[in-house]
Design an enzyme around this catalytic site. Structure first.
Site, PDB file in Angstrom:
ATOM      1  N   GLY A   1     -84.324 -18.111  47.163  1.00  0.00           N
ATOM      2  CA  GLY A   1     -84.254 -18.347  45.718  1.00  0.00           C
ATOM      3  C   GLY A   1     -85.510 -18.865  45.048  1.00  0.00           C
ATOM      4  O   GLY A   1     -85.741 -18.586  43.881  1.00  0.00           O
TER       5      GLY A   1
ATOM      6  N   GLU B   1     -87.689 -25.906  45.304  1.00  0.00           N
ATOM      7  CA  GLU B   1     -86.332 -25.352  45.285  1.00  0.00           C
ATOM      8  C   GLU B   1     -86.098 -24.542  44.020  1.00  0.00           C
ATOM      9  O   GLU B   1     -86.758 -24.770  42.999  1.00  0.00           O
ATOM     10  CB  GLU B   1     -85.305 -26.511  45.309  1.00  0.00           C
ATOM     11  N   ASP B   2     -85.144 -23.631  44.081  1.00  0.00           N
ATOM     12  CA  ASP B   2     -84.762 -22.896  42.866  1.00  0.00           C
ATOM     13  C   ASP B   2     -83.811 -23.731  42.007  1.00  0.00           C
ATOM     14  O   ASP B   2     -83.985 -23.847  40.802  1.00  0.00           O
ATOM     15  CB  ASP B   2     -84.141 -21.539  43.213  1.00  0.00           C
TER      16      ASP B   2
ATOM     17  N   ASP C   1     -77.836 -28.151  43.036  1.00  0.00           N
ATOM     18  CA  ASP C   1     -76.474 -28.037  42.522  1.00  0.00           C
ATOM     19  C   ASP C   1     -75.673 -29.234  43.050  1.00  0.00           C
ATOM     20  O   ASP C   1     -75.751 -30.337  42.508  1.00  0.00           O
ATOM     21  CB  ASP C   1     -75.936 -26.674  42.980  1.00  0.00           C
TER      22      ASP C   1
ATOM     23  N   GLY D   1     -76.362 -30.781  45.744  1.00  0.00           N
ATOM     24  CA  GLY D   1     -77.337 -31.665  46.396  1.00  0.00           C
ATOM     25  C   GLY D   1     -77.193 -31.653  47.914  1.00  0.00           C
ATOM     26  O   GLY D   1     -78.024 -32.226  48.620  1.00  0.00           O
TER      27      GLY D   1
ATOM     28  N   THR E   1     -77.594 -29.267  50.158  1.00  0.00           N
ATOM     29  CA  THR E   1     -78.684 -28.595  50.885  1.00  0.00           C
ATOM     30  C   THR E   1     -79.908 -29.506  50.993  1.00  0.00           C
ATOM     31  O   THR E   1     -80.447 -29.710  52.085  1.00  0.00           O
ATOM     32  CB  THR E   1     -79.090 -27.293  50.147  1.00  0.00           C
ATOM     33  N   LEU E   2     -80.314 -30.068  49.855  1.00  0.00           N
ATOM     34  CA  LEU E   2     -81.510 -30.916  49.859  1.00  0.00           C
ATOM     35  C   LEU E   2     -81.310 -32.187  50.665  1.00  0.00           C
ATOM     36  O   LEU E   2     -82.216 -32.632  51.372  1.00  0.00           O
ATOM     37  CB  LEU E   2     -81.895 -31.281  48.435  1.00  0.00           C
TER      38      LEU E   2
ATOM     39  N   LYS F   1     -78.747 -28.918  38.195  1.00  0.00           N
ATOM     40  CA  LYS F   1     -77.371 -29.011  37.681  1.00  0.00           C
ATOM     41  C   LYS F   1     -76.868 -30.412  37.997  1.00  0.00           C
ATOM     42  O   LYS F   1     -76.137 -30.609  38.978  1.00  0.00           O
ATOM     43  CB  LYS F   1     -76.475 -28.015  38.425  1.00  0.00           C
TER      44      LYS F   1
ATOM     45  N   ARG G   1     -82.262 -11.140  41.477  1.00  0.00           N
ATOM     46  CA  ARG G   1     -83.438 -12.006  41.690  1.00  0.00           C
ATOM     47  C   ARG G   1     -84.623 -11.494  40.877  1.00  0.00           C
ATOM     48  O   ARG G   1     -85.537 -12.241  40.551  1.00  0.00           O
ATOM     49  CB  ARG G   1     -83.831 -12.024  43.171  1.00  0.00           C
TER      50      ARG G   1
END
Ligand code: IMP
Length: 184
Positions: free
Chosen positions: A44, A99-100, A103, A105, A107-108, A131, A165
């Site tokens: 992303g 990051e893209d 959302d 959080g 993943t991060l 977000k 994309r």
């Protein structure tokens, strides 16, 4: 199958470009003459990272990770998997995760813990979109281009079922008859 529907433009190409300039300025001020390793989270963030790195004046290198947190759906699977890792050691390096979108959080949060265990000097986060209201776990976002609502967004690197994309803007899918005049 290509998802159907109209696309409403939320952030146009020009607005993205001028905001990327501003975010790059903030990043340049933060790092100055220190070296930074950009860690682009695929897929992303590839377009954002490509535009961003060309505006970075601090000495920098880039590497890529593939972190899988979603299937082909728009809801998080809750499962985070490192599909492609970094090529070199990050011990005592300054890391900027690109990051893209942040959302939930999840993943991060997972990624920061994972990278932190390798002894970098510093880990900072830069995201195109944030977000905030969707957070399930708090993550420190240091540089952010745009705050967005809870809509599922596409374009400028972000996908829906791997499509869209390529759109030069950030938009959202709307059902037919529901779109404004800014459709594509
Ligand atoms: P998080 O773990 O919920 O913060 O989600 C992070 C990842 O989910 C992002 O890097 C995106 O790949 C994907 N994602 C979250 N929200 C969206 C969206 O609205 N559109 C496209 N991808 C999204």
């Amino acid at each position: 199958m290509i998802p159907e529907g109209n696309i409403e433009i939320l952030i146009d190409e020009k607005t993205i470009a001028s905001r990327v300039d501003e975010v790059a300025d903030q990043i340049n001020r933060h790092y100055g003459t220190s070296e930074v390793l950009l860690v682009c989270i695929l897929k992303g963030a590839f377009i954002f990272a490509a535009d961003l790195i060309r505006r970075i004046t601090s000495p920098c290198t880039i590497d890529f990770m593939i972190v899988s947190s979603y299937g082909d759906e728009i809801e998080t699977s809750g499962e985070i998997r490192i599909v492609k890792d970094l090529q070199k050691s990050i011990f005592r390096k300054k890391i900027l995760i690109v990051e893209d979108i942040v959302d939930t959080g999840l993943t991060l949060d997972h990624l920061i813990k994972y990278l932190d265990s390798r002894g970098p000097d510093e880990i900072r986060i830069c995201t195109l979109l944030n977000k905030k209201d969707a957070r399930r776990v708090e993550v420190p976002v240091d540089f952010c281009a745009f705050e967005v609502g809870n809509d599922f967004v596409i374009g400028y690197g972000l996908d829906y079922s791997q499509y869209f994309r390529n759109l030069p803007y950030v938009g959202k899918m709307v059902s037919s008859g529901d779109s404004s005049d800014q459709t594509a």
